[in-house]
Scaffold this motif. Structure first.
Motif: not given
Length: 305
Positions: A126, A129, A132-133
């Motif tokens: 989690k 992610r 990287h966002d």
């Protein structure tokens, strides 16, 4: 055959005022980039995205950080960085965390214990992610929306506090809990050794602005008001319960002249130093008159600041 493309925003964020600019940053450095050891002026989290980053600090001496690894350095600690390869990482600088679940964070700090050896935290799926966002967002264009990043900071802290086992994340946050205690200890050990806020900040190795902010967060009053209250308490105690000369007491608390000291005593306690001693010797209990001393205290603080 269709090809997926990254959606791009339709507004120019460079036209908006920045919010908390610089507290969440994406960094890319070539191999060999070196940042010498400096004292952190805020707490700092580092999340490595790609490459290898050598960190050298008290908690992480000579530690190589790799992709998905994270560390937390408390304000006041010294940190040295060296890019062992081309490296990408996210740095999050903060004084206070944007907490969505305060009860969980309090539980984390209450359970925090010093580890035998500090080891970097590994980003779970989690958190990875989200990181990287954030990187993708920074790569879209140089100007970033501060309000959007504020939301990402909240999400980042929420994942750290609520999606890791209590024992593991308590170790990660331990440097912050120890800093809070050490900062309080520093204040109590040194407040009577300084004459003004700038000297106080310099003694601890902080900028004046950072020191004021940290102090206000911990004590909920401005530095100068707190110092003056402590100064009043010390002066009153010395006048009532010691035989030290008035000139010695005046010099100890940083007054330029005996007349200035006498004026301060009149505003704070209602009488001159010698008169206060006579009243105390006769058994009278002397108290601080804050209502009368506030304006004078503020003027004194403004001169010292």
């Amino acid at each position: 055959m269709t090809k997926d493309t990254l959606c791009t925003r339709q507004v120019d964020c460079s036209l908006c005022p920045k919010v908390s600019e610089g507290t969440l940053a994406y960094r890319q450095y070539p191999q060999g980039q070196h940042f010498s050891a400096e004292k952190c002026t805020q707490n700092c989290m580092i999340f490595v995205i790609k490459g290898e980053l050598l960190i050298n600090s008290n908690e992480y001496p000579g530690t190589t950080l790799q992709s998905r690894q994270c560390v937390l350095q408390a304000i006041g600690s010294k940190m040295e960085l060296l890019a062992l390869t081309d490296v990408e990482y996210i740095a999050y600088w903060f004084t206070e965390l944007p907490l969505l679940c305060e009860d969980r964070y309090k539980e984390i700090l209450e359970r925090s214990e010093a580890p035998l050896t500090y080891t970097p935290l590994i980003a779970n799926a989690k958190l990875e992610r989200l990181l990287h966002d954030i990187v993708d967002y920074f790569k879209e264009q140089p100007s970033a929306c501060g309000k959007y990043l504020d939301l990402k900071r909240q999400e980042l802290v929420y994942i750290l506090t609520c999606y890791y086992p209590l024992r593991q994340i308590s170790t990660f946050f331990y440097p912050i809990s120890t800093y809070t205690e050490s900062f309080h200890y520093f204040i109590m050990q040194n407040y009577d050794k300084v004459k003004n806020v700038e000297e106080f900040a310099h003694l601890g190795g902080y900028t004046t602005t950072t020191f004021r902010r940290l102090f206000k967060n911990m004590y909920n009053v401005p530095v100068y008001e707190w110092i003056l209250d402590k100064k009043r308490e010390g002066i009153l105690n010395d006048l009532q319960f010691t035989k030290q000369r008035v000139s010695v007491i005046s010099a100890r608390y940083g007054f330029d002249s005996l007349s200035h000291f006498a004026h301060f005593c009149k505003d704070s306690f209602g009488d001159t130093p010698r008169a206060l001693r006579k009243r105390a010797a006769s058994g009278e209990k002397i108290t601080i008159i804050k209502e009368k001393g506030d304006d004078s205290a503020r003027e004194q603080a403004d001169r010292e600041d």
